[in-house]
Motif scaffolding. Structure first.
Motif, PDB file in Angstrom:
ATOM      1  N   ALA A   1       0.189  -1.343  33.135  1.00  0.00           N
ATOM      2  CA  ALA A   1      -0.924  -2.151  33.624  1.00  0.00           C
ATOM      3  C   ALA A   1      -1.789  -2.693  32.492  1.00  0.00           C
ATOM      4  O   ALA A   1      -2.882  -3.213  32.742  1.00  0.00           O
ATOM      5  N   SER A   2      -1.299  -2.610  31.269  1.00  0.00           N
ATOM      6  CA  SER A   2      -2.039  -3.209  30.158  1.00  0.00           C
ATOM      7  C   SER A   2      -2.042  -4.731  30.297  1.00  0.00           C
ATOM      8  O   SER A   2      -1.092  -5.322  30.817  1.00  0.00           O
ATOM      9  N   HIS A   3      -3.109  -5.353  29.831  1.00  0.00           N
ATOM     10  CA  HIS A   3      -3.163  -6.817  29.806  1.00  0.00           C
ATOM     11  C   HIS A   3      -2.146  -7.398  28.838  1.00  0.00           C
ATOM     12  O   HIS A   3      -1.862  -8.599  28.892  1.00  0.00           O
ATOM     13  N   TYR A   4      -1.606  -6.562  27.944  1.00  0.00           N
ATOM     14  CA  TYR A   4      -0.835  -7.075  26.811  1.00  0.00           C
ATOM     15  C   TYR A   4       0.576  -6.502  26.739  1.00  0.00           C
ATOM     16  O   TYR A   4       1.134  -6.309  25.665  1.00  0.00           O
ATOM     17  N   THR A   5       1.165  -6.205  27.906  1.00  0.00           N
ATOM     18  CA  THR A   5       2.564  -5.781  27.938  1.00  0.00           C
ATOM     19  C   THR A   5       3.339  -6.615  28.941  1.00  0.00           C
ATOM     20  O   THR A   5       2.773  -7.137  29.911  1.00  0.00           O
TER      21      THR A   5
ATOM     22  N   HIS B   1       3.163  -7.928  21.126  1.00  0.00           N
ATOM     23  CA  HIS B   1       3.438  -8.182  19.709  1.00  0.00           C
ATOM     24  C   HIS B   1       4.888  -7.905  19.344  1.00  0.00           C
ATOM     25  O   HIS B   1       5.383  -8.425  18.337  1.00  0.00           O
ATOM     26  N   ASP B   2       5.575  -7.105  20.158  1.00  0.00           N
ATOM     27  CA  ASP B   2       7.006  -6.892  19.949  1.00  0.00           C
ATOM     28  C   ASP B   2       7.830  -7.926  20.722  1.00  0.00           C
ATOM     29  O   ASP B   2       8.809  -8.474  20.193  1.00  0.00           O
ATOM     30  N   HIS B   3       7.438  -8.209  21.946  1.00  0.00           N
ATOM     31  CA  HIS B   3       8.213  -9.131  22.785  1.00  0.00           C
ATOM     32  C   HIS B   3       8.203 -10.553  22.219  1.00  0.00           C
ATOM     33  O   HIS B   3       9.211 -11.265  22.297  1.00  0.00           O
ATOM     34  N   TYR B   4       7.082 -10.960  21.643  1.00  0.00           N
ATOM     35  CA  TYR B   4       6.938 -12.317  21.099  1.00  0.00           C
ATOM     36  C   TYR B   4       6.848 -12.286  19.568  1.00  0.00           C
ATOM     37  O   TYR B   4       6.144 -13.087  18.956  1.00  0.00           O
ATOM     38  N   LYS B   5       7.568 -11.369  18.974  1.00  0.00           N
ATOM     39  CA  LYS B   5       7.390 -11.052  17.556  1.00  0.00           C
ATOM     40  C   LYS B   5       7.546 -12.256  16.639  1.00  0.00           C
ATOM     41  O   LYS B   5       6.750 -12.460  15.716  1.00  0.00           O
TER      42      LYS B   5
ATOM     43  N   LEU C   1      -1.260  -8.174  16.061  1.00  0.00           N
ATOM     44  CA  LEU C   1      -0.197  -7.271  15.624  1.00  0.00           C
ATOM     45  C   LEU C   1      -0.221  -5.916  16.325  1.00  0.00           C
ATOM     46  O   LEU C   1       0.745  -5.158  16.230  1.00  0.00           O
ATOM     47  N   THR C   2      -1.317  -5.609  17.005  1.00  0.00           N
ATOM     48  CA  THR C   2      -1.462  -4.303  17.655  1.00  0.00           C
ATOM     49  C   THR C   2      -1.745  -4.391  19.153  1.00  0.00           C
ATOM     50  O   THR C   2      -1.636  -3.390  19.867  1.00  0.00           O
TER      51      THR C   2
ATOM     52  N   ASP D   1      -4.632  -4.719  20.348  1.00  0.00           N
ATOM     53  CA  ASP D   1      -5.938  -4.094  20.542  1.00  0.00           C
ATOM     54  C   ASP D   1      -6.978  -5.120  20.092  1.00  0.00           C
ATOM     55  O   ASP D   1      -7.178  -5.337  18.891  1.00  0.00           O
ATOM     56  N   TYR D   2      -7.644  -5.748  21.048  1.00  0.00           N
ATOM     57  CA  TYR D   2      -8.502  -6.896  20.752  1.00  0.00           C
ATOM     58  C   TYR D   2      -9.993  -6.553  20.675  1.00  0.00           C
ATOM     59  O   TYR D   2     -10.818  -7.448  20.453  1.00  0.00           O
ATOM     60  N   PHE D   3     -10.337  -5.288  20.797  1.00  0.00           N
ATOM     61  CA  PHE D   3     -11.738  -4.895  20.871  1.00  0.00           C
ATOM     62  C   PHE D   3     -12.522  -5.304  19.625  1.00  0.00           C
ATOM     63  O   PHE D   3     -13.564  -5.971  19.712  1.00  0.00           O
ATOM     64  N   LYS D   4     -12.047  -4.928  18.462  1.00  0.00           N
ATOM     65  CA  LYS D   4     -12.782  -5.232  17.233  1.00  0.00           C
ATOM     66  C   LYS D   4     -12.833  -6.732  16.953  1.00  0.00           C
ATOM     67  O   LYS D   4     -13.837  -7.242  16.444  1.00  0.00           O
ATOM     68  N   SER D   5     -11.765  -7.437  17.276  1.00  0.00           N
ATOM     69  CA  SER D   5     -11.781  -8.885  17.029  1.00  0.00           C
ATOM     70  C   SER D   5     -12.742  -9.581  17.990  1.00  0.00           C
ATOM     71  O   SER D   5     -13.394 -10.559  17.624  1.00  0.00           O
ATOM     72  N   ASP D   6     -12.872  -9.057  19.217  1.00  0.00           N
ATOM     73  CA  ASP D   6     -13.853  -9.612  20.149  1.00  0.00           C
ATOM     74  C   ASP D   6     -15.275  -9.370  19.646  1.00  0.00           C
ATOM     75  O   ASP D   6     -16.143 -10.246  19.755  1.00  0.00           O
ATOM     76  N   LEU D   7     -15.518  -8.186  19.104  1.00  0.00           N
ATOM     77  CA  LEU D   7     -16.839  -7.900  18.539  1.00  0.00           C
ATOM     78  C   LEU D   7     -17.129  -8.833  17.370  1.00  0.00           C
ATOM     79  O   LEU D   7     -18.253  -9.347  17.229  1.00  0.00           O
ATOM     80  N   ALA D   8     -16.126  -9.047  16.521  1.00  0.00           N
ATOM     81  CA  ALA D   8     -16.312  -9.946  15.375  1.00  0.00           C
ATOM     82  C   ALA D   8     -16.586 -11.364  15.837  1.00  0.00           C
ATOM     83  O   ALA D   8     -17.406 -12.081  15.240  1.00  0.00           O
ATOM     84  N   TRP D   9     -15.921 -11.789  16.889  1.00  0.00           N
ATOM     85  CA  TRP D   9     -16.166 -13.142  17.420  1.00  0.00           C
ATOM     86  C   TRP D   9     -17.573 -13.247  17.994  1.00  0.00           C
ATOM     87  O   TRP D   9     -18.246 -14.259  17.838  1.00  0.00           O
TER      88      TRP D   9
END
Length: 548
Positions: free
Chosen positions: A149-153, A169-173, A207-208, A210-218
């Motif tokens: 149920a991940s948004h990213y699988t 990141h693996d499926h669309y590598k 690449l991971t 995990d978008y949490f830190k990049s969202d904070l940076a944005w």
């Protein structure tokens, strides 16, 4: 984004009966020779995506080609996620069928309830390509995997036909690798430190997954005139579970003068939340104070935001944890918004609103309604009050429908509230209400098959039952502004109670009974269609259009 305003409002979430705009316009001599598909293509009015680039630094201009290239890969990824091989559509022999497939990112008409228009294609799979196309909801529910149920699988079948979960990141590598190489180039070029940090964190996220830190940076990237929104963001195309996110990209240029006019409203959000017309327990969320509201010209659309109806406002990030910490950023895409108003909204209003009330249809009211639709996404409630978990989880497949309806009606309430306070002084309450009702007629022409369409119809039918508007004998609408204001408050109270209690059963029943197009409205839509008013816009975009 498409909690848009796509706002979607564009404004971006989406059971149906009659198609919103199914017709053959072959009743005039000028169009009698045109095919149905040519007419469908021409329902999208072309618009050049340009802006005044003189406001940008030389370094910003150096980044734009890199961002466009990344954006095109996001576009390719969206094709892969929602249809498959783009080449199948590029090889269609009929040029109008081919062009219409490019607009819709596949053989299904997104503004006509996803009906197929290419021979040999049946109804659009609810799974798209996020899951095996033969997957049933029962098999999905029986599958045990903590990441399903991940948004990213994506879910795929292994060599034995069993389900397997694979990270994006693996499926669309191969494509993600290309994007990261381009991001390295952009990071090396970029001179703005907050932009550089965002691009660096976004690369890690790709690449991971995990978008949490990049969202904070944005969220912290407040000092850049150039902005770049990209990645897997909205989940509108997953009709099986409304979970899997689609890739998209916007390249944006800030209008600092217009943005300055919105800055005062950010500080008012906690008080505006308290003033929502519902019981206190249904509005216990405290909005973050790092939110910002800005006006941009958009110079590139790619992927999800460019498919079918175009997004004209952005409210991101979608992550509730980020919103709780820092709020959200709300962008009004003024050039695209203006195009929709001039070419679509105003002509519809002049056709369907009675003459004595047409003076209340104006661009400023459209701008404020769209702006506060996006604000509405960040207000209300995020966690249920009865232990059912988050609103998103409790509302299940109804979540997007009701979230869009919430944003729509809270947005109108906020505009009316701020007019009463004297904070918005260039429009009247009658302007806001009239333009809002015209906006419902504009948006429902996108179809009622997606979350935005169902939300529009729930709002429309609730308003009609409340007597907010009635039809004159000639088919034009007369608006009762007092009843409309009461309907706004009653509809907000209904939505927030439903979300706070996680009442999926009521939500589903109400959407089924009120989320479709009634016969009288279909007649209005037919009249709009026969008038030749475009349904939406499509873009001429690229470095050559910008003059770069």
């Amino acid at each position: 984004m498409k909690k848009l305003t796509t706002v979607i409002v564009a404004f971006g979430c989406f059971a149906l009966l009659m198609p919103a705009c199914k017709q053959k316009k072959t009743d005039t001599p000028d169009e009698s020779h045109k095919s149905e598909l040519q007419l469908k293509v021409e329902e999208y009015a072309p618009f050049d995506l340009t802006t005044d680039l003189s406001k940008l630094s030389a370094n910003d201009k150096e980044l734009i080609p890199i961002f466009f290239e990344i954006g095109q890969i996001m576009d390719d990824l969206f094709w892969e996620q929602t249809f498959g091989s783009k080449k199948k559509m590029e090889n269609l022999k009929d040029p109008w069928m081919r062009e219409f497939a490019m607009i819709n990112y596949g053989p299904w008409d997104r503004l006509d309830d996803d009906r197929p228009f290419v021979p040999d294609y049946k109804e659009k799979p609810a799974t798209c390509r996020y899951y095996p196309q033969d997957l049933t909801l029962e098999e999905y529910n029986a599958y045990r995997d903590e990441n399903k149920a991940s948004h990213y699988t994506v879910l795929v079948r292994d060599e034995n036909g069993a389900l397997k979960t694979v990270w994006y990141h693996d499926h669309y590598k191969s494509k993600i690798t290309k994007v990261c190489d381009l991001l390295d180039k952009a990071i090396d070029v970029c001179q703005n430190e907050s932009m550089k940090k965002y691009l660096t964190e976004r690369k890690k996220a790709l690449l991971t997954d995990d978008y949490f830190k990049s969202d904070l940076a944005w969220m912290d990237m407040k000092d850049s005139k150039l902005d770049f929104v990209f990645g897997p963001i909205e989940n509108y195309d997953d009709k099986l579970n409304s979970i899997k996110t689609s890739y998209e990209a916007f390249v944006l240029v800030k209008d600092e003068e217009e943005s300055g006019k919105l800055s005062k409203f950010v500080k008012m959000l906690p008080q505006l939340q308290k003033e929502l017309p519902c019981e206190p327990k249904y509005k216990n969320y405290v909005p973050g104070t790092s939110s910002d509201m800005n006006v941009y010209d958009v110079i590139f659309y790619g992927g999800d935001c460019n498919a079918g109806g175009k997004t004209i406002a952005i409210n991101l990030p979608n992550d509730d944890k980020v919103q709780a910490l820092k709020g959200s950023r709300r962008f009004q895409l003024r050039n695209a918004m203006r195009a929709k108003f001039d070419m679509i909204m105003k002509p519809i209003g002049e056709l369907v609103i009675e003459p004595s009330e047409q003076n209340h249809i104006n661009f400023d009211a459209f701008f404020w309604n769209v702006t506060f639709h996006e604000v509405g996404h960040g207000l209300g409630i995020k966690q249920t009050i009865n232990g059912k978990g988050s609103v998103d989880e409790a509302m299940k497949t109804e979540n997007s429908n009701w979230e869009e309806a919430k944003a729509d009606i809270i947005g109108l309430h906020l505009v009316l509230n701020l007019i009463d306070k004297g904070e918005i002084d260039n429009i009247t309450a009658e302007d806001a209400i009239t333009t809002y009702i015209v906006g419902l007629l504009r948006s429902v022409r996108f179809g009622a098959a997606d979350a935005h369409g169902i939300a529009n119809m729930m709002c429309y039918n609730f308003f009609e039952e409340a007597g907010a508007f009635t039809r004159n004998g000639n088919g034009t609408y007369h608006i009762d502004y007092d009843k409309a204001r009461k309907a706004v408050n009653d509809w907000i109270a209904t939505i927030l109670k439903t979300q706070a209690e996680g009442d999926f059963e009521f939500a589903s029943q109400f959407a089924s009974s009120h989320g479709t197009i009634p016969a009288n409205l279909q007649k209005d839509l037919d009249r709009i269609n026969k008038a030749g008013i475009p349904r939406d816009i499509r873009f001429n975009q690229g470095l050559d259009v910008l003059g770069l």
